[in-house]
Design a protein around this motif. Structure first.
Motif, PDB file in Angstrom:
ATOM      1  N   VAL A 184      20.103 -45.504  -7.755  1.00  0.00           N
ATOM      2  CA  VAL A 184      19.836 -44.327  -6.930  1.00  0.00           C
ATOM      3  C   VAL A 184      18.622 -44.579  -6.037  1.00  0.00           C
ATOM      4  CG1 VAL A 184      19.053 -41.925  -6.990  1.00  0.00           C
ATOM      5  CG2 VAL A 184      20.913 -42.672  -8.492  1.00  0.00           C
ATOM      6  N   THR A 185      17.563 -45.137  -6.613  1.00  0.00           N
ATOM      7  CA  THR A 185      16.372 -45.470  -5.825  1.00  0.00           C
ATOM      8  C   THR A 185      16.719 -46.423  -4.697  1.00  0.00           C
ATOM      9  OG1 THR A 185      14.868 -45.148  -7.702  1.00  0.00           O
ATOM     10  CG2 THR A 185      14.092 -46.570  -5.916  1.00  0.00           C
ATOM     11  N   ASN A 186      17.525 -47.431  -4.990  1.00  0.00           N
ATOM     12  CA  ASN A 186      17.902 -48.415  -3.973  1.00  0.00           C
ATOM     13  C   ASN A 186      18.711 -47.799  -2.843  1.00  0.00           C
ATOM     14  OD1 ASN A 186      16.631 -50.454  -5.402  1.00  0.00           O
ATOM     15  ND2 ASN A 186      18.493 -51.159  -6.418  1.00  0.00           N
ATOM     16  N   VAL A 187      19.627 -46.894  -3.183  1.00  0.00           N
ATOM     17  CA  VAL A 187      20.456 -46.267  -2.150  1.00  0.00           C
ATOM     18  C   VAL A 187      19.595 -45.447  -1.196  1.00  0.00           C
ATOM     19  CG1 VAL A 187      22.208 -44.491  -1.739  1.00  0.00           C
ATOM     20  CG2 VAL A 187      22.596 -46.238  -3.482  1.00  0.00           C
ATOM     21  N   PHE A 188      18.696 -44.629  -1.740  1.00  0.00           N
ATOM     22  CA  PHE A 188      17.835 -43.812  -0.888  1.00  0.00           C
ATOM     23  C   PHE A 188      16.888 -44.683  -0.059  1.00  0.00           C
ATOM     24  CE2 PHE A 188      18.378 -40.213  -4.130  1.00  0.00           C
ATOM     25  CZ  PHE A 188      19.405 -39.634  -3.387  1.00  0.00           C
ATOM     26  N   SER A 189      16.406 -45.756  -0.665  1.00  0.00           N
ATOM     27  CA  SER A 189      15.524 -46.673   0.061  1.00  0.00           C
ATOM     28  C   SER A 189      16.272 -47.332   1.221  1.00  0.00           C
ATOM     29  CB  SER A 189      14.988 -47.740  -0.889  1.00  0.00           C
ATOM     30  OG  SER A 189      14.206 -48.694  -0.202  1.00  0.00           O
ATOM     31  N   ASN A 190      17.516 -47.697   0.977  1.00  0.00           N
ATOM     32  CA  ASN A 190      18.332 -48.325   2.015  1.00  0.00           C
ATOM     33  C   ASN A 190      18.564 -47.359   3.181  1.00  0.00           C
ATOM     34  OD1 ASN A 190      20.017 -50.482   3.067  1.00  0.00           O
ATOM     35  ND2 ASN A 190      21.765 -49.183   2.563  1.00  0.00           N
ATOM     36  N   LEU A 191      18.892 -46.113   2.872  1.00  0.00           N
ATOM     37  CA  LEU A 191      19.091 -45.123   3.927  1.00  0.00           C
ATOM     38  C   LEU A 191      17.800 -44.887   4.713  1.00  0.00           C
ATOM     39  CD1 LEU A 191      21.277 -42.530   1.985  1.00  0.00           C
ATOM     40  CD2 LEU A 191      22.030 -44.072   3.802  1.00  0.00           C
ATOM     41  N   GLY A 192      16.660 -44.963   4.020  1.00  0.00           N
ATOM     42  CA  GLY A 192      15.385 -44.771   4.696  1.00  0.00           C
ATOM     43  C   GLY A 192      15.091 -45.832   5.733  1.00  0.00           C
ATOM     44  N   ASP A 193      15.713 -47.011   5.601  1.00  0.00           N
ATOM     45  CA  ASP A 193      15.475 -48.070   6.584  1.00  0.00           C
ATOM     46  C   ASP A 193      16.069 -47.731   7.951  1.00  0.00           C
ATOM     47  OD1 ASP A 193      13.832 -50.005   5.416  1.00  0.00           O
ATOM     48  OD2 ASP A 193      15.492 -50.794   4.203  1.00  0.00           O
ATOM     49  N   ILE A 194      16.988 -46.768   8.009  1.00  0.00           N
ATOM     50  CA  ILE A 194      17.501 -46.332   9.313  1.00  0.00           C
ATOM     51  C   ILE A 194      16.373 -45.686  10.110  1.00  0.00           C
ATOM     52  CG2 ILE A 194      19.182 -44.879  10.506  1.00  0.00           C
ATOM     53  CD1 ILE A 194      20.963 -45.046   8.048  1.00  0.00           C
ATOM     54  N   MET A 195      15.625 -44.783   9.465  1.00  0.00           N
ATOM     55  CA  MET A 195      14.512 -44.134  10.140  1.00  0.00           C
ATOM     56  C   MET A 195      13.355 -45.099  10.348  1.00  0.00           C
ATOM     57  SD  MET A 195      13.508 -41.341  11.583  1.00  0.00           S
ATOM     58  CE  MET A 195      14.348 -39.879  10.944  1.00  0.00           C
ATOM     59  N   ASN A 196      13.149 -46.010   9.395  1.00  0.00           N
ATOM     60  CA  ASN A 196      12.095 -47.019   9.580  1.00  0.00           C
ATOM     61  C   ASN A 196      12.363 -47.857  10.826  1.00  0.00           C
ATOM     62  OD1 ASN A 196      10.812 -46.211   7.203  1.00  0.00           O
ATOM     63  ND2 ASN A 196      11.919 -47.691   5.955  1.00  0.00           N
ATOM     64  N   PHE A 197      13.604 -48.253  11.000  1.00  0.00           N
ATOM     65  CA  PHE A 197      13.990 -49.028  12.182  1.00  0.00           C
ATOM     66  C   PHE A 197      13.773 -48.223  13.458  1.00  0.00           C
ATOM     67  CE2 PHE A 197      17.396 -49.783  15.311  1.00  0.00           C
ATOM     68  CZ  PHE A 197      17.067 -51.072  15.715  1.00  0.00           C
ATOM     69  N   THR A 198      14.181 -46.962  13.442  1.00  0.00           N
ATOM     70  CA  THR A 198      14.058 -46.108  14.628  1.00  0.00           C
ATOM     71  C   THR A 198      12.602 -45.950  15.042  1.00  0.00           C
ATOM     72  OG1 THR A 198      16.040 -44.872  13.972  1.00  0.00           O
ATOM     73  CG2 THR A 198      14.575 -43.829  15.575  1.00  0.00           C
ATOM     74  N   ASN A 199      11.721 -45.658  14.087  1.00  0.00           N
ATOM     75  CA  ASN A 199      10.315 -45.455  14.422  1.00  0.00           C
ATOM     76  C   ASN A 199       9.626 -46.767  14.798  1.00  0.00           C
ATOM     77  OD1 ASN A 199       9.897 -42.598  14.150  1.00  0.00           O
ATOM     78  ND2 ASN A 199      10.137 -42.822  11.948  1.00  0.00           N
ATOM     79  N   ALA A 200      10.063 -47.879  14.242  1.00  0.00           N
ATOM     80  CA  ALA A 200       9.504 -49.179  14.641  1.00  0.00           C
ATOM     81  C   ALA A 200       9.859 -49.492  16.091  1.00  0.00           C
ATOM     82  CB  ALA A 200      10.023 -50.277  13.710  1.00  0.00           C
TER      83      ALA A 200
END
Length: 262
Positions: A101-117
């Motif tokens: 579960v932690t990994n799935v949420f972390s993976n989805l968070g990389d979408i926003m991390n990419f956008t803000n980067a």
């Protein structure tokens, strides 16, 4: 009509979830402190902290009295509501599933991390986030396994407060947000933008976007908040210092400056 209603509901739901989820992000920089932090008139200099440190630790905090009361409220919320829920969740969830579960949420968070980067023109950070997203979504079966970390690809957390700081928006006054914890005016606005963007552009959170049932989406939001808090070591009033408020304020500010400058 249905799309409009869903948009409004999603915005409210995410802002509420942000309140839960960010008790973690904003506070996670240090280990908490002690309950003697109830004397706002005492300063570091008054108890022998070196003068040069005191100068470096100055943070614009015109709302200190209010912020300290909110900080105290957050302590009670965390101790008597949030952490008991986290403890129950951890006790009921098998370790393997909990990690997935932690990994799935972390993976989805990389979408926003990419956008803000990308918004900050951070080529390396954007590339790392996109690479993690690709590997964990494909080889990691939707993010159930964090393949990217095993391959030495580090995670870069990027939020909208960082692009604002990158382009010169001042931090403004220090704020302690209810439930969310340490922040400032700029980062508080950035947080609101982050969670609003999920509704403006649903693919930023495809897991909830493709789930139609409102109850199921609400449950996912709750699990996401609990999972995030579970992975933060911070506990209020456990540092042993009588100046927890002062220290957390300084650590948060310094941490954010480093994140924006890197």
């Amino acid at each position: 009509m249905r799309a409009t209603t869903r948009f409004q509901t999603s915005v409210l739901r995410r802002l509420a979830a942000g309140c839960l989820a960010l008790s973690v992000m904003a506070c996670g920089a240090s280990k908490p402190l002690t309950r003697t932090d109830t004397q706002p008139t005492r300063t570091a200099a008054s108890v022998g902290v070196p003068e040069d440190f005191h100068g470096r630790a100055e943070v614009y905090d015109p709302l200190e009295g209010w912020n300290r009361r909110v900080y105290r409220f957050n302590y009670y919320f965390d101790k008597y509501l949030f952490l008991p829920v986290v403890k129950t969740y951890s006790a009921l969830m098998p370790d393997l599933l909990e990690k997935a579960v932690t990994n799935v949420f972390s993976n989805l968070g990389d979408i926003m991390n990419f956008t803000n980067a990308v918004l900050q023109l951070k080529g390396e950070s954007a590339t790392l986030s996109l690479g993690r997203l690709f590997l964990n979504t494909t080889l990691g079966l939707g993010g159930l396994w964090d393949v990217a970390s095993t391959q030495g690809i580090p995670k870069r957390n990027e939020d909208f407060g960082q692009p604002l700081g990158h382009y010169g928006v001042p931090a403004g006054p220090y704020l302690v947000l209810p439930v969310l914890g340490p922040s400032n005016l700029r980062d508080g606005l950035g947080l609101a933008v982050d969670y609003s963007l999920y509704s403006v552009y649903p693919p930023l959170d495809p897991l909830e976007y493709w789930i139609e049932d409102g109850g199921a989406r609400l449950a996912i939001t709750g699990v996401k908040a609990v999972d995030k808090r579970k992975n933060i070591a911070f506990r209020y009033y456990e540092s042993g210092s009588p100046f927890e408020y002062f220290l957390v304020r300084w650590l948060y500010t310094e941490h954010r400056n480093i994140e924006i400058q890197k």
